[in-house]
Design an enzyme around this catalytic site. Structure first.
Site, PDB file in Angstrom:
ATOM      1  CG  ASP A  22      -3.756   3.345   4.393  1.00 34.16           C
ATOM      2  OD1 ASP A  22      -3.846   4.543   4.707  1.00 34.16           O
ATOM      3  OD2 ASP A  22      -4.005   2.930   3.245  1.00 34.16           O
TER       4      ASP A  22
ATOM      5  CG  ASP B 183      -3.936   7.444  -1.579  1.00 31.25           C
ATOM      6  OD1 ASP B 183      -2.891   6.899  -1.186  1.00 31.25           O
ATOM      7  OD2 ASP B 183      -5.028   7.332  -0.980  1.00 31.25           O
TER       8      ASP B 183
END
Length: 717
Positions: free
Chosen positions: A449, A514
């Site tokens: 990430d 997301d």
């Protein structure tokens, strides 16, 4: 004496005009040409007459426009030596063609003491043209580089419109189409990553081009940092596409004898519309970009990611139960997300300290991993190595390792700073910590990430260091993969904030967004599928209500959308009711039965006048069609979905495999067509599907239909 240099693919030709002592010029990029009598006999300059108000010289479209020598087009190069040598006049000194698909041009400017090599390669398999340039400082003093394009390529004359993407967190890959203004168009990305707002890709298209027909060029820059795309209008009205890195002020200086290579710019030309151009690039990605462990892709395992199930609250009994629930519905890879390392009860602490939290994992990760493996699943782990929290052991020991600007306050994003990966000691620390975790446990997968953009991003010497992060990141990823050759890595940056062909040379999956809201996902995945093959696009069944939007959709609709990608689950499966759990298990099993087609076939998409979105994936013998209704219909009936890519493909046996939502029909109206497709199925000809269309019912919002088509042997058709 000039000569023509050309590269030919199956459907594409590239033609340049070359003469020693002159700037090479473009003669053609587009449809494959036979013999070129006109181009051979007549140099570009001899086909023109001087226009009023111009300089006393003629020429074509230069392969590398320079600054300050009278060319009105956007320069591909801007350099200087403390303000001197700011005008360049590059001339050809040679070329090489090491193979039929590759050209290398060498350009020099003895006065400015620079040389440039321009490389062109036309992939024989995909017809994708890849270009990059290399600048050499041949002088005796430092050279400041303000701009260097990977390439400047003239578009076919009919291409006067632009398709591009915009977005933000949880709203990625939003498609926009517009006419290019007379003054041209330019877009810069200065975030430090390829970004949600301006991913490094554009389409240039004719005004009559659509999803399936018309002339289109698709372009992607293989770079994960700052970039610039521009369409500059030439004197003859054509658009010159230029793309490359965007450099921060003073960021790049070349010492005498050194050089800088640009990222690759990939171009896919097609006369079969947006889907045709996308297919070119996707074929190239599959054959030339992706590097799978063992050399080939295996079946993409269905994920469960723990983030939206437990967030930072890691409790052993909960995770063990969650793993059992995941395995029971058919999950094949269990990914432990953020929260496993010390002090990580929220996002304010711990980043940089890459070892298991002794409070949450007193015996380390081993017991959980062993439990996951005992259930027949692989284990994956979330990391964010490029970042550090000020509240961490790493930052307390090495505060200077974070990018920062002396004399200015630290700028936090999600309570974190960016580490300077270009410093060898920083990359060595990160490799050692990650390698220790990977060496201690059988971990098949890392979710990598990156949750903030750059600000005050200066290195040790006080110079901005945004660019230097990217090659250092690539090198760290390669070092980890060399040490752990079976490891797969996902690129994530708050969702799809770093999805590009630079990262995909080092990773095998991208986290698309997301936002797991299935209605939002239809638009997000439609946009992303213009750029990337479905097997790379993480697509998860999220909870209801969705955490990003607060909206709820049925389990079947969430599953139908997630099925078209690398499918996963990001919800607390333990809390599902019996019916939802059964539905989830059904769709996971269906996805597994279809993924060989979904993850290897050619993708195309379309939208009806009523806003219904369809996705089609096809191989020689099978096809899968998804039809999605996300908003109320405007009409009482739906015209057939024309599927042009199936033209001439022979006979197919069709079945309805799955559905979500309800048809917009009277309750007493029989569903004769639907019942036939649910039972024995129906037989159709590919030409019918292309010209007449596939019959579908009008559906209420948040509905989906998934069909399969199996090729019928000619003897039975």
């Amino acid at each position: 004496m000039s000569r023509l240099l050309r590269l030919d693919g199956q459907n594409v030709s590239v033609v340049l005009e070359f003469a020693l002592g002159q700037m090479p010029v473009w003669r053609h990029f587009g449809a494959r040409l036979p013999d070129t009598l006109l181009l051979h006999a007549w140099p570009a300059a001899r086909l023109q007459r001087l226009a009023p108000g111009t300089l006393d010289r003629l020429g074509g479209l230069p392969v590398l426009p320079c600054f300050g020598n009278g060319e009105l087009g956007a320069p591909a190069l801007r350099v200087h030596r403390a303000g001197l040598d700011a005008v360049q006049d590059l001339r050809a000194t040679g070329f090489a063609q090491p193979d039929p698909q590759t050209l290398q041009l060498t350009l020099e400017d003895a006065v400015a003491s620079i040389s440039v090599q321009l490389f062109l390669h036309l992939c024989a398999d995909s017809d994708v043209l890849s270009l990059h340039s290399v600048l050499h400082n041949t002088g005796s003093t430092p050279l400041t580089l303000d701009h260097l394009a990977s390439a400047t390529v003239p578009m076919p004359a009919a291409l006067q419109e632009l398709g591009s993407f915009h977005g933000q967190w949880s709203h990625e890959f939003q498609w926009t189409r517009q006419a290019v203004p007379q003054v041209g168009w330019q877009r810069d990305n200065r975030s430090g990553r390829s970004s949600h707002e301006a991913p490094p890709a554009v389409f240039v298209l004719a005004s009559d081009a659509g999803e399936h027909t018309g002339e289109v060029v698709a372009a992607q820059l293989a770079w994960s940092g700052n970039h610039r795309f521009a369409l500059d209008r030439a004197d003859d009205g054509r658009l010159n596409l230029q793309a490359g890195e965007w450099f921060a002020p003073g960021e790049v200086q070349l010492a005498p004898g050194t050089s800088l290579a640009t990222p690759l710019l990939h171009l896919g030309w097609s006369k079969a519309g947006l889907n045709g151009a996308s297919a070119r690039l996707q074929r190239y990605i599959r054959s030339q970009v992706l590097q799978w462990p063992g050399g080939r892709m295996r079946a993409r395992p269905v994920h469960l990611n723990t983030w939206e199930a437990v967030y930072f609250d890691h409790q052993a009994d909960v995770l063990f139960d969650l793993a059992r629930a995941a395995a029971s519905v058919g999950v094949e890879r269990f990914v432990l997300d953020d929260g496993w390392f010390p002090a990580r009860k929220d996002d304010r602490a711990g980043l940089g300290d890459w070892w298991p939290d002794p409070a949450k994992y007193p015996e380390g990760l081993g017991p959980l991993i062993a439990h996951v493996h005992s259930l027949g699943m692989e284990f994956g782990l979330w990391v964010e190595p490029e970042m550090v929290n000020p509240d961490s052991e790493l930052f307390r020991a090495h505060p200077d390792w974070a990018l920062q600007l002396a004399g200015r306050a630290l700028v936090l994003g999600r309570n974190q700073l960016v580490l300077d990966l270009s410093r060898p000691e920083v990359s060595a620390y990160l490799f050692d910590k990650l390698h220790a975790v990977l060496a201690a446990h059988p971990i098949a997968y890392l979710k990598w990430d990156m949750n903030r953009i750059f600000a005050h991003a200066a290195g040790q010497d006080g110079r901005l260091a945004m660019r230097s992060q990217i090659p250092a990141l690539y090198a760290l990823l390669e070092r980890l993969r060399a040490a752990h050759p079976q490891l797969e890595i996902e690129t994530c940056a708050s969702g799809g904030g770093r999805a590009d062909l630079g990262m995909l040379r080092h990773t095998q999956r991208l986290w698309t967004s997301d936002n797991n809201d299935a209605v939002s996902r239809v638009a997000i995945q439609s946009g992303a599928a213009r750029l990337f093959p479905l097997e790379l696009m993480g697509s998860h069944v999220g909870p209801a209500p969705a955490h990003a939007t607060g909206r709820s959709q049925s389990m079947a609709f969430r599953c139908a959308v997630a099925c078209f990608g690398h499918m996963g689950v990001e919800a607390d499966v333990r809390q599902l009711g019996e019916a939802d759990r059964a539905t989830l298990a059904h769709w996971i099993a269906l996805h597994k039965s279809l993924r060989e087609v979904l993850h290897s076939g050619r993708f195309s998409q379309g939208r009806t006048v009523d806003g219904v979105v369809w996705w089609l994936v096809q191989t020689a013998g099978q096809a899968v069609l998804g039809v999605f209704t996300v908003s109320p219909p405007n009409y009482s009936y739906q015209p057939g979905l024309r599927l042009p890519s199936l033209a001439g493909s022979g006979a197919w046996q069709a079945r309805l495999l799955g559905s979500a939502g309800q048809a917009r029909a009277r309750g007493d109206a029989p569903d004769v067509w639907g019942d036939a497709l649910r039972s024995g199925g129906g037989r159709v000809q590919g030409e019918e599907l292309a010209q007449v269309g596939w019959p579908v019912p009008v559906m209420h919002p948040e509905s989906a239909l998934v069909y399969s088509f199996s090729s019928v042997p000619a003897s039975e058709g």
